[in-house]
Design a protein around this motif. Sequence first.
Motif, PDB file in Angstrom:
ATOM      1  N   ARG A 204       0.831  -1.212   0.000  1.00  0.00           N
ATOM      2  CA  ARG A 204       0.000   0.000   0.000  1.00  0.00           C
ATOM      3  C   ARG A 204       0.863   1.258   0.000  1.00  0.00           C
ATOM      4  O   ARG A 204       0.579   2.225  -0.714  1.00  0.00           O
ATOM      5  N   VAL A 205       1.922   1.266   0.814  1.00  0.00           N
ATOM      6  CA  VAL A 205       2.824   2.422   0.864  1.00  0.00           C
ATOM      7  C   VAL A 205       3.445   2.666  -0.506  1.00  0.00           C
ATOM      8  O   VAL A 205       3.517   3.804  -1.001  1.00  0.00           O
ATOM      9  N   MET A 206       3.907   1.607  -1.165  1.00  0.00           N
ATOM     10  CA  MET A 206       4.513   1.742  -2.485  1.00  0.00           C
ATOM     11  C   MET A 206       3.516   2.269  -3.509  1.00  0.00           C
ATOM     12  O   MET A 206       3.825   3.161  -4.312  1.00  0.00           O
ATOM     13  N   LEU A 207       2.297   1.720  -3.492  1.00  0.00           N
ATOM     14  CA  LEU A 207       1.291   2.161  -4.454  1.00  0.00           C
ATOM     15  C   LEU A 207       0.856   3.601  -4.191  1.00  0.00           C
ATOM     16  O   LEU A 207       0.582   4.358  -5.140  1.00  0.00           O
ATOM     17  N   GLU A 208       0.784   4.006  -2.929  1.00  0.00           N
ATOM     18  CA  GLU A 208       0.454   5.401  -2.611  1.00  0.00           C
ATOM     19  C   GLU A 208       1.548   6.339  -3.119  1.00  0.00           C
ATOM     20  O   GLU A 208       1.261   7.448  -3.603  1.00  0.00           O
ATOM     21  N   THR A 209       2.804   5.907  -3.010  1.00  0.00           N
ATOM     22  CA  THR A 209       3.905   6.718  -3.530  1.00  0.00           C
ATOM     23  C   THR A 209       3.821   6.851  -5.039  1.00  0.00           C
ATOM     24  O   THR A 209       4.016   7.937  -5.606  1.00  0.00           O
ATOM     25  N   VAL A 210       3.526   5.722  -5.713  1.00  0.00           N
ATOM     26  CA  VAL A 210       3.364   5.754  -7.167  1.00  0.00           C
ATOM     27  C   VAL A 210       2.224   6.690  -7.561  1.00  0.00           C
ATOM     28  O   VAL A 210       2.337   7.486  -8.505  1.00  0.00           O
ATOM     29  N   ASN A 211       1.116   6.623  -6.846  1.00  0.00           N
ATOM     30  CA  ASN A 211      -0.034   7.480  -7.137  1.00  0.00           C
ATOM     31  C   ASN A 211       0.312   8.960  -6.961  1.00  0.00           C
ATOM     32  O   ASN A 211      -0.044   9.800  -7.792  1.00  0.00           O
ATOM     33  N   ALA A 212       1.034   9.287  -5.872  1.00  0.00           N
ATOM     34  CA  ALA A 212       1.424  10.677  -5.621  1.00  0.00           C
ATOM     35  C   ALA A 212       2.370  11.189  -6.701  1.00  0.00           C
ATOM     36  O   ALA A 212       2.253  12.334  -7.161  1.00  0.00           O
ATOM     37  N   ASP A 213       3.310  10.339  -7.136  1.00  0.00           N
ATOM     38  CA  ASP A 213       4.239  10.758  -8.183  1.00  0.00           C
ATOM     39  C   ASP A 213       3.539  10.919  -9.525  1.00  0.00           C
ATOM     40  O   ASP A 213       3.886  11.802 -10.319  1.00  0.00           O
ATOM     41  N   ALA A 214       2.545  10.073  -9.793  1.00  0.00           N
ATOM     42  CA  ALA A 214       1.762  10.229 -11.021  1.00  0.00           C
ATOM     43  C   ALA A 214       0.992  11.544 -11.002  1.00  0.00           C
ATOM     44  O   ALA A 214       0.888  12.243 -12.029  1.00  0.00           O
ATOM     45  N   ASP A 215       0.440  11.909  -9.834  1.00  0.00           N
ATOM     46  CA  ASP A 215      -0.239  13.201  -9.695  1.00  0.00           C
ATOM     47  C   ASP A 215       0.721  14.355  -9.942  1.00  0.00           C
ATOM     48  O   ASP A 215       0.361  15.371 -10.545  1.00  0.00           O
ATOM     49  N   ARG A 216       1.950  14.191  -9.482  1.00  0.00           N
ATOM     50  CA  ARG A 216       2.966  15.243  -9.670  1.00  0.00           C
ATOM     51  C   ARG A 216       3.273  15.438 -11.151  1.00  0.00           C
ATOM     52  O   ARG A 216       3.380  16.571 -11.638  1.00  0.00           O
ATOM     53  N   VAL A 217       3.393  14.341 -11.895  1.00  0.00           N
ATOM     54  CA  VAL A 217       3.637  14.436 -13.333  1.00  0.00           C
ATOM     55  C   VAL A 217       2.446  15.087 -14.038  1.00  0.00           C
ATOM     56  O   VAL A 217       2.615  15.947 -14.906  1.00  0.00           O
ATOM     57  N   THR A 218       1.251  14.679 -13.647  1.00  0.00           N
ATOM     58  CA  THR A 218       0.040  15.270 -14.244  1.00  0.00           C
ATOM     59  C   THR A 218      -0.025  16.763 -13.980  1.00  0.00           C
ATOM     60  O   THR A 218      -0.376  17.564 -14.868  1.00  0.00           O
ATOM     61  N   ARG A 219       0.305  17.166 -12.758  1.00  0.00           N
ATOM     62  CA  ARG A 219       0.290  18.587 -12.408  1.00  0.00           C
ATOM     63  C   ARG A 219       1.304  19.366 -13.238  1.00  0.00           C
ATOM     64  O   ARG A 219       1.021  20.481 -13.706  1.00  0.00           O
ATOM     65  N   LEU A 220       2.494  18.802 -13.444  1.00  0.00           N
ATOM     66  CA  LEU A 220       3.511  19.473 -14.247  1.00  0.00           C
ATOM     67  C   LEU A 220       3.041  19.652 -15.685  1.00  0.00           C
ATOM     68  O   LEU A 220       3.203  20.731 -16.281  1.00  0.00           O
ATOM     69  N   ILE A 221       2.445  18.620 -16.259  1.00  0.00           N
ATOM     70  CA  ILE A 221       1.952  18.710 -17.634  1.00  0.00           C
ATOM     71  C   ILE A 221       0.856  19.766 -17.743  1.00  0.00           C
ATOM     72  O   ILE A 221       0.801  20.542 -18.710  1.00  0.00           O
ATOM     73  N   THR A 222      -0.019  19.822 -16.742  1.00  0.00           N
ATOM     74  CA  THR A 222      -1.078  20.838 -16.730  1.00  0.00           C
ATOM     75  C   THR A 222      -0.485  22.232 -16.693  1.00  0.00           C
ATOM     76  O   THR A 222      -0.944  23.146 -17.399  1.00  0.00           O
ATOM     77  N   GLU A 223       0.555  22.431 -15.864  1.00  0.00           N
ATOM     78  CA  GLU A 223       1.206  23.735 -15.784  1.00  0.00           C
ATOM     79  C   GLU A 223       1.837  24.124 -17.118  1.00  0.00           C
ATOM     80  O   GLU A 223       1.753  25.278 -17.548  1.00  0.00           O
ATOM     81  N   LEU A 224       2.473  23.176 -17.772  1.00  0.00           N
ATOM     82  CA  LEU A 224       3.098  23.459 -19.064  1.00  0.00           C
ATOM     83  C   LEU A 224       2.050  23.843 -20.108  1.00  0.00           C
ATOM     84  O   LEU A 224       2.276  24.739 -20.932  1.00  0.00           O
ATOM     85  N   LEU A 225       0.908  23.171 -20.086  1.00  0.00           N
ATOM     86  CA  LEU A 225      -0.172  23.520 -21.013  1.00  0.00           C
ATOM     87  C   LEU A 225      -0.690  24.926 -20.725  1.00  0.00           C
ATOM     88  O   LEU A 225      -0.982  25.696 -21.654  1.00  0.00           O
ATOM     89  N   ASP A 226      -0.805  25.266 -19.435  1.00  0.00           N
ATOM     90  CA  ASP A 226      -1.244  26.621 -19.072  1.00  0.00           C
ATOM     91  C   ASP A 226      -0.251  27.666 -19.553  1.00  0.00           C
ATOM     92  O   ASP A 226      -0.639  28.728 -20.063  1.00  0.00           O
ATOM     93  N   VAL A 227       1.040  27.394 -19.380  1.00  0.00           N
ATOM     94  CA  VAL A 227       2.074  28.326 -19.838  1.00  0.00           C
ATOM     95  C   VAL A 227       1.957  28.521 -21.344  1.00  0.00           C
ATOM     96  O   VAL A 227       2.040  29.645 -21.863  1.00  0.00           O
ATOM     97  N   SER A 228       1.757  27.426 -22.079  1.00  0.00           N
ATOM     98  CA  SER A 228       1.629  27.508 -23.529  1.00  0.00           C
ATOM     99  C   SER A 228       0.428  28.361 -23.925  1.00  0.00           C
ATOM    100  O   SER A 228       0.519  29.209 -24.831  1.00  0.00           O
ATOM    101  N   ARG A 229      -0.695  28.168 -23.249  1.00  0.00           N
ATOM    102  CA  ARG A 229      -1.904  28.953 -23.586  1.00  0.00           C
ATOM    103  C   ARG A 229      -1.712  30.425 -23.248  1.00  0.00           C
ATOM    104  O   ARG A 229      -2.154  31.305 -23.999  1.00  0.00           O
ATOM    105  N   ILE A 230      -1.063  30.715 -22.130  1.00  0.00           N
ATOM    106  CA  ILE A 230      -0.839  32.101 -21.736  1.00  0.00           C
ATOM    107  C   ILE A 230       0.052  32.803 -22.745  1.00  0.00           C
ATOM    108  O   ILE A 230      -0.229  33.923 -23.191  1.00  0.00           O
ATOM    109  N   GLU A 231       1.151  32.156 -23.126  1.00  0.00           N
ATOM    110  CA  GLU A 231       2.116  32.802 -24.008  1.00  0.00           C
ATOM    111  C   GLU A 231       1.597  32.930 -25.437  1.00  0.00           C
ATOM    112  O   GLU A 231       2.025  33.817 -26.172  1.00  0.00           O
ATOM    113  N   SER A 232       0.685  32.055 -25.842  1.00  0.00           N
ATOM    114  CA  SER A 232       0.125  32.139 -27.193  1.00  0.00           C
ATOM    115  C   SER A 232      -1.166  32.948 -27.237  1.00  0.00           C
ATOM    116  O   SER A 232      -1.733  33.147 -28.314  1.00  0.00           O
TER     117      SER A 232
END
Length: 402
Positions: A204-232
Amino acid sequence: MDELIGSGAASPTPNRETTYGRHLGSSPVPEGPVPIGSLVFADELPDGVVVADEVGRIIVFNRVAARLTGLDPAEVTGKFVFDVLPLHDDDGRDWWVYADPYHGLPTRTRHPERSLYLADGTEVLVSIGYVRERDLDQGASRSCTVRRLVISLRGAEQRERLERSRAELVSTVAHELRSPLTSVKGFTATLLNKWGRFTDDQKRVMLETVNADADRVTRLITELLDVSRIESGRMEVHRQLVDLPDRARRIIAGRVAAGDAEDRFRLEVRRGLPETWLDADKIDQILSNLVENAVRHGAGIVTIVVEPARMDGEAALPPAVGLDVPDAAAVSVRDQGEGISPEVAPRVFRRFWRGKRRGGTGLGLYIVKGLVEAHGGTIGVWGAPGGGAEFRFIVPAGTIAA
């Protein structure tokens, strides 16, 4: 009215042979003034502009072109453009020789912007357009002769800054992705290969860590998309009636549910708030980023203040006294930490800015500023009344059509 520029003395024949074996200087040079029509305002243009006539003699050399090249317009007017601007590419080849603008393809209309170098090694971004005149007695194959050559010059500094910014973005993204992806790969590989060796709690601890890291990657991608929309300039705002105090309460409740102490947050709502039509999701994103920033980089109680305000066309300012008819709503997020020095304040909304406590991508406040401005609002930062930092944004009130 057309402005007339005197032709001056004839320049010596340039010692430059074209790809067709002809000398450009062999064409007759017309005497007398040269009309330039609408180009009388060339000095008002933001880019360097050089215009040469049908034989290659300069008739317009604007102020920006003079600044980029270090040449005096009065001295170069009337001279041959290939002598005044000896353009070379990265390999040292003479652009005028291999492009041969006056004797090249008769159907050519322009050269797209590219990097070229002046005689002193200065890099400039050059684009060239042709003004042609149809010559009916020459037949279809040579139906358009060059009457003007319009050269646009831009400094390469802005492109260099953009390239550095892109390189920094790639480096930051690679760094931010490496850690969570390494963790995800490591834990999943371990679980697949040694599933039976771990207890349920360990799994469970390992899977929770994997889930949190996946959320972190998703958040980064969302931020990059926002930056792209703002600059364009493609950031879309879907307006609806938004209760700002209620959105702030939801953000606080989410932080408490995630494990923060309830007494860490305080909400103050002033009376007289106007009706606001905003994008609810983007307002949540703004508030969430500002509260996250206050918790991560500040200290003590985080206070959110929602109050009526006025849009005066300037940067967001501290609350005014005696507001009669508010045409905007202001939200302040304050902490009780060390605060932000006046020298640093102008940089906090730039991309990749991070405080003393490292962490995150450094894109959060940059995105916040873009989202606030997409609503027609303003945002600023200064010292909070009780110490610490205060981020305050103002968004206009109005109707759904605003």
